[in-house]
Enzyme design. Structure first.
Site, PDB file in Angstrom:
ATOM      1  N   TRP A  11       0.774  -1.132  -0.119  1.00  0.00           N
ATOM      2  CA  TRP A  11      -0.013  -0.134  -0.143  1.00  0.00           C
ATOM      3  C   TRP A  11       1.089   1.342  -0.165  1.00  0.00           C
ATOM      4  O   TRP A  11       0.240   2.498  -0.145  1.00  0.00           O
ATOM      5  CB  TRP A  11      -0.963   0.075   1.317  1.00  0.00           C
ATOM      6  N   LYS A  12       2.295   1.228   0.159  1.00  0.00           N
ATOM      7  CA  LYS A  12       3.189   2.307   0.404  1.00  0.00           C
ATOM      8  C   LYS A  12       2.479   3.299   1.538  1.00  0.00           C
ATOM      9  O   LYS A  12       1.877   2.987   2.371  1.00  0.00           O
ATOM     10  CB  LYS A  12       3.134   2.830  -0.923  1.00  0.00           C
ATOM     11  N   HIS A 100      12.905  -2.313  -1.137  1.00  0.00           N
ATOM     12  CA  HIS A 100      12.198  -1.839  -2.346  1.00  0.00           C
ATOM     13  C   HIS A 100      12.889  -0.584  -2.891  1.00  0.00           C
ATOM     14  O   HIS A 100      13.332   0.146  -2.290  1.00  0.00           O
ATOM     15  CB  HIS A 100      10.768  -1.362  -1.853  1.00  0.00           C
ATOM     16  N   GLY A 239       1.541  -2.456  -6.306  1.00  0.00           N
ATOM     17  CA  GLY A 239       1.328  -1.016  -5.493  1.00  0.00           C
ATOM     18  C   GLY A 239      -0.126  -0.635  -5.727  1.00  0.00           C
ATOM     19  O   GLY A 239      -1.098  -0.997  -5.060  1.00  0.00           O
ATOM     20  N   GLY A 240      -0.060   0.427  -6.475  1.00  0.00           N
ATOM     21  CA  GLY A 240      -1.379   1.062  -6.798  1.00  0.00           C
ATOM     22  C   GLY A 240      -2.544   0.213  -6.887  1.00  0.00           C
ATOM     23  O   GLY A 240      -3.364   0.704  -6.312  1.00  0.00           O
TER      24      GLY A 240
HETATM   25  P1  PGA Z   1       2.813  -0.207  -8.775  1.00  0.00           P
HETATM   26  O1  PGA Z   1       3.921  -0.404  -7.383  1.00  0.00           O
HETATM   27  O2  PGA Z   1       2.154  -1.673  -8.922  1.00  0.00           O
HETATM   28  O3  PGA Z   1       2.055   0.645  -8.462  1.00  0.00           O
HETATM   29  O4  PGA Z   1       3.504  -0.272  -9.851  1.00  0.00           O
HETATM   30  C1  PGA Z   1       4.594  -1.882  -7.327  1.00  0.00           C
HETATM   31  C2  PGA Z   1       5.650  -1.734  -6.237  1.00  0.00           C
HETATM   32  O5  PGA Z   1       6.272  -0.559  -5.984  1.00  0.00           O
HETATM   33  O6  PGA Z   1       5.566  -2.575  -5.474  1.00  0.00           O
END
Ligand code: PGA
Length: 256
Positions: A11-12, A100, A239-240
């Site tokens: 989720w960052k 990461h 991520g997104g």
């Molecule tokens: P993303 O990010 O799916 O938004 O490209 C992947 C990640 O950074 O783990």
């Protein structure tokens, strides 16, 4: 050798702990019964959400693994703002992302620090998701494999074969992260196969056949089936798209 696919939602720095609970509940509701028998799913919320997500997963017996996005490599001490792997283990965290590219690029994590984190995470019986990946400039200069394999060598220094067999590697081309550009399935497969070959050289056949390798970088419901059908891609680090339960549940159901 059958490797259980692992789909991880990173989720960052998104979703507070209230939003986290709603997101996990909705995700659970959207995944048909039985799907999680064959696919493992880990959720990596921000630190402030972890306890809430842990409580939800455990009280409702949800079939999701709890993950973290990062940790320090020391057990405790004068490291203002940092989180110990020991604390994560106490919350029953199972997977911890380390190295990461955002941590490497924005927060200056070196290969040595990433290696120390891999060892620290395993010391507490959690599973590292060791990230690697090249920039666009490196790719265009034909340096993808030397960069990625160098990160693998450094990240796995001092790790036993048995431990390597149990961990997860995430190949994330930096130019594909959050950009909507995905590596083609062929390109992603080529690099993931090279990573497995490198693990084979560092260890042995059984270890290389067991280690799980995820692809990450703009994975969506639409491209997940082709990426996941590649022989050396055993999962996705998302991520997104993991912030949207509908989209993330489509990725989890990549098998149709
Ligand atoms: P993303 O990010 O799916 O938004 O490209 C992947 C990640 O950074 O783990």
């Amino acid at each position: 050798m059958t490797r259980t696919p692992l789909i991880s939602g990173n989720w960052k720095m998104n979703l507070n702990h209230f939003e986290a609970i709603q997101t996990v509940q909705k995700l659970h509701y959207l995944i048909p019964k039985g799907v999680l028998d064959n696919v493992e799913v880990s959720i990596h919320p921000p630190f402030t959400d972890i306890r809430s997500v842990q409580t939800l997963i455990e009280s409702e017996d949800l079939d999701f693994a709890l993950g973290a996005q990062h940790c320090h490599f020391e057990d405790s001490g004068a490291f203002t703002g940092e989180v110990s792997p020991a604390f994560l283990a106490k919350l029953n965290t199972q997977y911890v992302i380390c190295g990461h590219s955002e941590r490497r690029e924005v927060f200056g994590e070196t290969d040595e620090m990433v290696n120390a984190k891999v060892l620290a995470i395993m010391k507490y019986a959690m599973t590292p998701i060791l990230c690697c990946g090249e920039t666009l400039t490196e790719r265009e200069a034909g340096k993808t494999e030397s960069k990625v394999l160098g990160q693998i060598d450094a990240g796995l220094a001092g790790v036993t074969n048995e431990q390597i067999a149990a961990l997860v590697i995430a190949y994330e081309p930096i130019w594909a992260i959050g950009t909507g550009k995905t590596a083609t399935a062929d390109d992603a497969q080529t690099v993931c196969a090279a990573i497995r070959m490198q693990v084979r050289k560092l260890t042995d056949d059984a270890t290389a056949d067991a280690v799980r390798i995820q692809y990450g970088g703009s994975v969506k419901g639409g491209n997940a089936p082709e990426l996941m059908s590649q022989p050396d891609i055993d999962g996705a680090l998302v991520g997104g798209a993991s912030l949207d339960p509908d989209e993330f549940s489509r990725i989890i159901q990549f098998n149709g």
